[in-house]
Design a protein around this motif. Structure first.
Motif, PDB file in Angstrom:
ATOM      1  N   ARG A  87       0.822  -1.224   0.000  1.00  0.00           N
ATOM      2  CA  ARG A  87       0.000   0.000   0.000  1.00  0.00           C
ATOM      3  C   ARG A  87       0.852   1.268   0.000  1.00  0.00           C
ATOM      4  O   ARG A  87       0.368   2.341  -0.344  1.00  0.00           O
ATOM      5  CB  ARG A  87      -0.902   0.011   1.232  1.00  0.00           C
ATOM      6  CG  ARG A  87      -1.992  -1.029   1.220  1.00  0.00           C
ATOM      7  CD  ARG A  87      -2.856  -0.948   2.485  1.00  0.00           C
ATOM      8  NE  ARG A  87      -3.733  -2.085   2.561  1.00  0.00           N
ATOM      9  CZ  ARG A  87      -3.614  -3.090   3.424  1.00  0.00           C
ATOM     10  NH1 ARG A  87      -2.645  -3.085   4.328  1.00  0.00           N
ATOM     11  NH2 ARG A  87      -4.464  -4.094   3.399  1.00  0.00           N
ATOM     12  N   SER A  88       2.113   1.168   0.374  1.00  0.00           N
ATOM     13  CA  SER A  88       2.988   2.333   0.553  1.00  0.00           C
ATOM     14  C   SER A  88       3.425   2.945  -0.776  1.00  0.00           C
ATOM     15  O   SER A  88       3.121   2.433  -1.854  1.00  0.00           O
ATOM     16  CB  SER A  88       4.228   1.932   1.359  1.00  0.00           C
ATOM     17  OG  SER A  88       5.153   1.234   0.526  1.00  0.00           O
ATOM     18  N   GLU A  89       4.201   4.021  -0.675  1.00  0.00           N
ATOM     19  CA  GLU A  89       4.724   4.713  -1.846  1.00  0.00           C
ATOM     20  C   GLU A  89       5.618   3.827  -2.703  1.00  0.00           C
ATOM     21  O   GLU A  89       5.802   4.091  -3.889  1.00  0.00           O
ATOM     22  CB  GLU A  89       5.501   5.965  -1.416  1.00  0.00           C
ATOM     23  CG  GLU A  89       4.628   7.041  -0.828  1.00  0.00           C
ATOM     24  CD  GLU A  89       5.409   8.264  -0.391  1.00  0.00           C
ATOM     25  OE1 GLU A  89       6.507   8.501  -0.932  1.00  0.00           O
ATOM     26  OE2 GLU A  89       4.915   8.979   0.489  1.00  0.00           O
ATOM     27  N   ASP A  90       6.189   2.770  -2.127  1.00  0.00           N
ATOM     28  CA  ASP A  90       7.040   1.867  -2.902  1.00  0.00           C
ATOM     29  C   ASP A  90       6.259   1.130  -3.994  1.00  0.00           C
ATOM     30  O   ASP A  90       6.832   0.753  -5.017  1.00  0.00           O
ATOM     31  CB  ASP A  90       7.698   0.824  -1.996  1.00  0.00           C
ATOM     32  CG  ASP A  90       8.802   1.407  -1.134  1.00  0.00           C
ATOM     33  OD1 ASP A  90       9.320   2.494  -1.465  1.00  0.00           O
ATOM     34  OD2 ASP A  90       9.147   0.759  -0.119  1.00  0.00           O
ATOM     35  N   HIS A 108       0.989   3.226  -3.466  1.00  0.00           N
ATOM     36  CA  HIS A 108       0.857   4.606  -2.970  1.00  0.00           C
ATOM     37  C   HIS A 108      -0.635   4.980  -2.903  1.00  0.00           C
ATOM     38  O   HIS A 108      -1.111   5.909  -3.565  1.00  0.00           O
ATOM     39  CB  HIS A 108       1.634   5.572  -3.873  1.00  0.00           C
ATOM     40  CG  HIS A 108       1.839   6.913  -3.250  1.00  0.00           C
ATOM     41  ND1 HIS A 108       2.495   7.906  -3.903  1.00  0.00           N
ATOM     42  CD2 HIS A 108       1.486   7.433  -2.054  1.00  0.00           C
ATOM     43  CE1 HIS A 108       2.543   8.989  -3.152  1.00  0.00           C
ATOM     44  NE2 HIS A 108       1.930   8.705  -2.018  1.00  0.00           N
ATOM     45  N   GLU A 147      -2.542   6.526  -0.899  1.00  0.00           N
ATOM     46  CA  GLU A 147      -3.013   7.872  -0.554  1.00  0.00           C
ATOM     47  C   GLU A 147      -3.166   8.718  -1.816  1.00  0.00           C
ATOM     48  O   GLU A 147      -4.049   9.559  -1.915  1.00  0.00           O
ATOM     49  CB  GLU A 147      -2.048   8.571   0.416  1.00  0.00           C
ATOM     50  CG  GLU A 147      -2.067   8.020   1.823  1.00  0.00           C
ATOM     51  CD  GLU A 147      -1.287   6.720   1.963  1.00  0.00           C
ATOM     52  OE1 GLU A 147      -0.406   6.444   1.112  1.00  0.00           O
ATOM     53  OE2 GLU A 147      -1.584   5.966   2.901  1.00  0.00           O
ATOM     54  N   LYS A 148      -2.338   8.493  -2.795  1.00  0.00           N
ATOM     55  CA  LYS A 148      -2.381   9.243  -4.053  1.00  0.00           C
ATOM     56  C   LYS A 148      -3.148   8.497  -5.148  1.00  0.00           C
ATOM     57  O   LYS A 148      -3.776   9.117  -6.004  1.00  0.00           O
ATOM     58  CB  LYS A 148      -0.956   9.529  -4.517  1.00  0.00           C
ATOM     59  CG  LYS A 148      -0.865  10.459  -5.692  1.00  0.00           C
ATOM     60  CD  LYS A 148       0.566  10.828  -5.999  1.00  0.00           C
ATOM     61  CE  LYS A 148       0.623  11.762  -7.198  1.00  0.00           C
ATOM     62  NZ  LYS A 148       2.006  12.057  -7.583  1.00  0.00           N
ATOM     63  N   HIS A 149      -3.103   7.170  -5.127  1.00  0.00           N
ATOM     64  CA  HIS A 149      -3.717   6.344  -6.168  1.00  0.00           C
ATOM     65  C   HIS A 149      -4.558   5.241  -5.506  1.00  0.00           C
ATOM     66  O   HIS A 149      -4.118   4.093  -5.421  1.00  0.00           O
ATOM     67  CB  HIS A 149      -2.647   5.692  -7.043  1.00  0.00           C
ATOM     68  CG  HIS A 149      -1.576   6.619  -7.519  1.00  0.00           C
ATOM     69  ND1 HIS A 149      -1.791   7.547  -8.509  1.00  0.00           N
ATOM     70  CD2 HIS A 149      -0.289   6.759  -7.133  1.00  0.00           C
ATOM     71  CE1 HIS A 149      -0.667   8.214  -8.725  1.00  0.00           C
ATOM     72  NE2 HIS A 149       0.252   7.763  -7.897  1.00  0.00           N
ATOM     73  N   HIS A 160      -1.926   3.749 -10.905  1.00  0.00           N
ATOM     74  CA  HIS A 160      -0.861   4.734 -10.657  1.00  0.00           C
ATOM     75  C   HIS A 160      -0.980   5.935 -11.599  1.00  0.00           C
ATOM     76  O   HIS A 160       0.024   6.502 -12.023  1.00  0.00           O
ATOM     77  CB  HIS A 160       0.501   4.056 -10.832  1.00  0.00           C
ATOM     78  CG  HIS A 160       1.333   4.045  -9.605  1.00  0.00           C
ATOM     79  ND1 HIS A 160       2.613   4.493  -9.584  1.00  0.00           N
ATOM     80  CD2 HIS A 160       1.071   3.631  -8.354  1.00  0.00           C
ATOM     81  CE1 HIS A 160       3.118   4.353  -8.390  1.00  0.00           C
ATOM     82  NE2 HIS A 160       2.197   3.823  -7.615  1.00  0.00           N
ATOM     83  N   TYR A 183       9.565  -0.562  -7.694  1.00  0.00           N
ATOM     84  CA  TYR A 183      10.340  -0.887  -6.497  1.00  0.00           C
ATOM     85  C   TYR A 183      10.869  -2.321  -6.595  1.00  0.00           C
ATOM     86  O   TYR A 183      10.155  -3.244  -6.999  1.00  0.00           O
ATOM     87  CB  TYR A 183       9.475  -0.756  -5.239  1.00  0.00           C
ATOM     88  CG  TYR A 183      10.193  -1.207  -3.988  1.00  0.00           C
ATOM     89  CD1 TYR A 183      11.022  -0.332  -3.298  1.00  0.00           C
ATOM     90  CD2 TYR A 183      10.073  -2.511  -3.527  1.00  0.00           C
ATOM     91  CE1 TYR A 183      11.707  -0.752  -2.156  1.00  0.00           C
ATOM     92  CE2 TYR A 183      10.748  -2.936  -2.393  1.00  0.00           C
ATOM     93  CZ  TYR A 183      11.562  -2.052  -1.716  1.00  0.00           C
ATOM     94  OH  TYR A 183      12.240  -2.473  -0.608  1.00  0.00           O
TER      95      TYR A 183
END
Length: 189
Positions: A80-83, A86, A88-90, A116, A158
């Motif tokens: 779920r993270s930015e790696d 992400h 929160e953004k997508h 993304h 990532y």
């Protein structure tokens, strides 16, 4: 799209809602170059419209990326993270079909996959599993579909090297997406 209609025994036209309780959206990715990790999404929705000519049918679906479930909370939080996603953004992944083609006894479902904030064409190998009544006076349909994507094409890149192993990485770029869909015909049809 098709220039000629195809015949499918028991085929029912109409607008169908994906039944998330009896459906699955899952994925498989190679891990450490030696095994495969499987996961699924627990929240998704979609609409299938079966047209009089089956090859003119359409699909639209949305997957909640925050609902990723690989059976390991730490890994799910990392995905779920930015790696990776992400969220929160997508927060979602969407699919919109652009056509259906016959492929021997099966079908190919073409469409645009957005992940993304990147939209790219994909083709699912589609199998029609059937149409029939349910115990509640409704009508159900079933579909299986699979495709393979390269996650780098959606800017999800990532990765990490495996120490002591030349050209080996933690995750493959290739991801297989599998769908097992049961859908319910709208009551007014």
């Amino acid at each position: 799209m098709s220039e000629t209609a195809v015949e499918i025994p028991g085929y029912v036209t109409g607008t169908w809602s994906i039944d998330p309780v009896h459906s699955e959206v899952s994925f498989v990715v190679r891990h450490m170059m030696v095994s495969k990790v499987r996961g699924r999404f627990d929240k998704f929705e979609g609409t299938i419209t079966t047209a009089p000519d089956p090859l003119a049918s359409t699909v639209a679906a949305t997957v909640d990326l925050g609902s990723v479930n690989t059976g390991n909370e730490q890994r799910d939080n990392h995905i779920r993270s930015e790696d990776f996603f992400h969220i929160e953004k997508h927060p979602t992944m969407t699919f919109r079909s652009t056509g259906v083609r016959a492929d021997g006894g099966d079908y190919l479902l073409d469409g645009d996959l957005t992940l993304h904030d990147v939209t790219r064409p994909v083709t699912f190998k589609l199998e029609l599993n059937g149409f029939g009544p349910d115990p509640f006076g409704g009508t159900r349909s079933g579909f299986s579909a699979t495709t393979e994507i390269n996650r780098n094409d959606w800017n999800i890149s990532y990765n990490g090297a495996i120490p002591g192993a030349s050209n080996a990485v933690v995750l493959s770029d290739k991801v297989t997406i599998n769908l097992e869909i049961e859908a319910v015909l709208a009551k007014d049809e």
